[in-house]
Design a protein around this motif. Structure first.
Motif, short mmCIF file in Angstrom:
data_model
loop_
_atom_site.label_atom_id
_atom_site.label_comp_id
_atom_site.label_asym_id
_atom_site.label_seq_id
_atom_site.Cartn_x
_atom_site.Cartn_y
_atom_site.Cartn_z
N LEU A 12 0.60 -0.95 -0.46
CA LEU A 12 -0.26 0.03 0.11
C LEU A 12 0.69 1.27 -0.03
CD1 LEU A 12 -2.62 -1.11 2.62
CD2 LEU A 12 -2.61 -1.51 0.32
N GLN A 13 0.39 2.81 -0.58
CA GLN A 13 0.83 3.43 -0.91
C GLN A 13 0.27 5.04 -0.37
OE1 GLN A 13 4.59 4.63 -1.27
NE2 GLN A 13 3.67 5.79 -0.19
N GLY A 14 0.44 5.75 0.48
CA GLY A 14 -0.45 6.76 0.91
C GLY A 14 0.47 7.79 0.44
N TRP A 15 -0.99 8.84 0.18
CA TRP A 15 -0.81 9.86 -0.54
C TRP A 15 -1.49 10.92 0.42
CZ3 TRP A 15 3.06 10.21 -4.56
CH2 TRP A 15 3.75 9.24 -4.87
N GLU A 16 -0.93 12.27 0.27
CA GLU A 16 -1.09 13.43 0.92
C GLU A 16 -1.47 14.76 -0.38
OE1 GLU A 16 -0.53 17.04 4.00
OE2 GLU A 16 -0.56 15.19 4.58
N VAL A 17 -2.44 15.25 -0.40
CA VAL A 17 -2.66 15.99 -1.99
C VAL A 17 -2.61 17.36 -1.45
CG1 VAL A 17 -4.90 16.85 -2.71
CG2 VAL A 17 -4.34 14.04 -2.09
N ILE A 18 -1.71 18.30 -2.08
CA ILE A 18 -1.20 19.48 -1.51
C ILE A 18 -1.36 20.18 -2.51
CG2 ILE A 18 1.07 20.88 -1.04
CD1 ILE A 18 0.71 18.28 0.44
N TYR A 19 -2.57 20.90 -1.86
CA TYR A 19 -3.39 22.29 -2.53
C TYR A 19 -3.62 23.60 -1.93
CZ TYR A 19 -7.33 20.98 0.24
OH TYR A 19 -7.82 20.79 0.57
N PRO A 20 -4.09 24.17 -2.29
CA PRO A 20 -3.49 25.75 -1.42
C PRO A 20 -5.35 25.80 -0.61
CG PRO A 20 -4.96 26.56 -4.01
CD PRO A 20 -3.51 24.67 -3.86
N GLN A 21 -5.14 25.30 0.10
CA GLN A 21 -6.94 24.83 1.64
C GLN A 21 -7.35 26.37 1.83
OE1 GLN A 21 -5.74 22.45 4.91
NE2 GLN A 21 -4.58 21.04 3.23
N PHE A 57 -7.56 28.96 -0.44
CA PHE A 57 -7.92 30.02 -1.42
C PHE A 57 -9.10 28.36 -2.20
CE2 PHE A 57 -3.86 31.37 -0.35
CZ PHE A 57 -4.44 33.24 -0.64
N ALA A 58 -8.77 27.26 -1.88
CA ALA A 58 -9.91 25.88 -2.72
C ALA A 58 -10.35 25.62 -1.68
CB ALA A 58 -8.68 25.34 -3.84
N SER A 59 -11.17 24.92 -2.34
CA SER A 59 -11.95 23.39 -1.68
C SER A 59 -11.72 22.87 -2.47
CB SER A 59 -12.98 23.69 -0.32
OG SER A 59 -13.67 23.75 -1.48
N ILE A 60 -11.92 21.57 -2.84
CA ILE A 60 -12.23 20.12 -3.05
C ILE A 60 -13.07 19.13 -2.56
CG2 ILE A 60 -10.99 18.21 -3.63
CD1 ILE A 60 -8.88 19.43 -4.19
N GLU A 61 -13.82 18.05 -2.95
CA GLU A 61 -15.10 17.37 -2.57
C GLU A 61 -14.70 15.95 -2.33
OE1 GLU A 61 -17.79 18.44 -0.63
OE2 GLU A 61 -17.59 20.75 -0.86
N HIS A 62 -15.23 15.19 -1.57
CA HIS A 62 -14.88 13.84 -1.83
C HIS A 62 -15.37 13.31 -3.34
CE1 HIS A 62 -15.91 9.51 -1.98
NE2 HIS A 62 -14.93 9.18 -0.92
N SER A 80 -9.91 15.27 6.62
CA SER A 80 -8.98 15.62 8.25
C SER A 80 -8.85 16.66 8.73
CB SER A 80 -8.71 14.73 8.34
OG SER A 80 -8.55 15.18 10.05
N ASP A 81 -9.27 17.90 8.59
CA ASP A 81 -8.80 18.95 9.29
C ASP A 81 -8.41 20.44 8.03
OD1 ASP A 81 -9.37 18.88 11.92
OD2 ASP A 81 -7.17 17.96 12.31
N GLY A 82 -9.33 19.93 6.54
CA GLY A 82 -8.94 20.39 5.43
C GLY A 82 -7.90 19.17 4.29
N GLU A 133 -11.59 10.06 13.97
CA GLU A 133 -12.55 9.49 14.93
C GLU A 133 -14.02 8.78 14.17
OE1 GLU A 133 -13.73 9.77 18.43
OE2 GLU A 133 -11.06 10.61 19.34
N GLN A 134 -14.67 8.03 13.71
CA GLN A 134 -15.71 7.76 13.08
C GLN A 134 -16.70 7.51 14.06
OE1 GLN A 134 -15.25 3.38 11.62
NE2 GLN A 134 -14.62 3.88 10.25
#
Length: 258
Positions: A88-97, A99-104, A127-129, A169-170
């Protein structure tokens, strides 16, 4: 072995065939077999097919204990798999939080848009933007080079170890209920706390998904592990079906994701 099919739905037979083939490979070739990511219902089916086999063992892992989508590892009884074997490989999306938002749906749509199947990706975590996700190691380099935009937002990716996943937390409500049948309309009625007639309207209008597929047949039979999404009412998982009461109703437990 053919009588195993009677315990499952007709549309699940291709997956059962695949599971039996995985089991055969491990038993005959004495080697591990790693699957793509499986949804909860597929995990239930695979567990049933493997059963209490003395030759073939089974473990699931999706990057963190509460993961919904997990890869399965089938292995000979003498093997001792580790977390690394799940690749498995984990990723974090880097973007200008700021000024922009991303939906699921935008993240999922962009991942599908690069030409890979959903089965190559695990859970999408917010989580937290911050958006993070998990993919199969074998497609990690391709994902890194191809995912450069989500919706209208320019993005880049940063590799992260699974230990750095920010899993919230679920918040899950567990409900026990009884229903007259395992039909989709009857269970949707219990899940949405509406009349069965109103639940039928939701189903027939294409507002209900089972395992991420729209099902418009109110008589469709549900089973353990099924994920049910009812537009306007949320997502539910069929956790357990515990047999019938003395009055002939089905006892079931399901989870509602808040």
């Amino acid at each position: 072995m053919s009588d195993i099919y009677q315990h499952f739905r007709k549309d699940e037979e291709p997956f059962i065939d695949q599971a039996l083939e995985w089991k055969r490979i491990v038993a005959e070739q004495y080697r591990m077999k790693l699957t793509d990511f499986l949804d909860p219902r597929e995990q239930v089916i695979l567990q049933s097919v493997i059963g209490q086999s003395d030759e073939v063992r089974l473990e699931f892992f999706g990057g963190f204990p509460e993961a919904e989508r997990k890869r399965a590892l089938l292995f000979p009884e003498y093997a001792e798999p580790s977390a690394e074997d799940f690749q498995l490989q984990g990723w974090e999306v880097i973007y200008p939080q700021k000024f922009a938002s991303i939906e699921h749906r935008e993240l999922l749509g962009s991942l599908m848009g690069i030409g890979l199947r959903r089965q190559k990706f695990g859970d999408l975590i917010f989580s937290d933007g911050t958006w993070q996700f998990i993919c199969s190691e074998e497609v990690a380099d391709f994902v890194f080079t191809q995912l450069t935009q989500i919706g209208k937002v320019k993005v880049s990716l940063e590799k992260i170890p699974l230990s750095k996943l920010k899993v919230p937390e679920q918040d899950v409500e567990i409900r026990d209920d009884t229903v007259s049948s395992l039909r989709l309309d009857a269970i949707c009625s219990a899940m949405s706390r509406q009349s069965r007639q109103k639940a039928q309207v939701l189903v027939k209008n294409g507002l209900v998904k089972v395992n991420w597929k729209v099902i418009e047949d109110p008589s469709y039979a549900l089973a353990e592990g099924d994920m049910v999404s009812i537009r306007g009412f949320g997502r539910f998982r069929m956790k357990n079906i515990d047999g019938k009461t003395k009055k002939g109703k089905w006892r079931l437990t399901f989870e509602k994701q808040k």
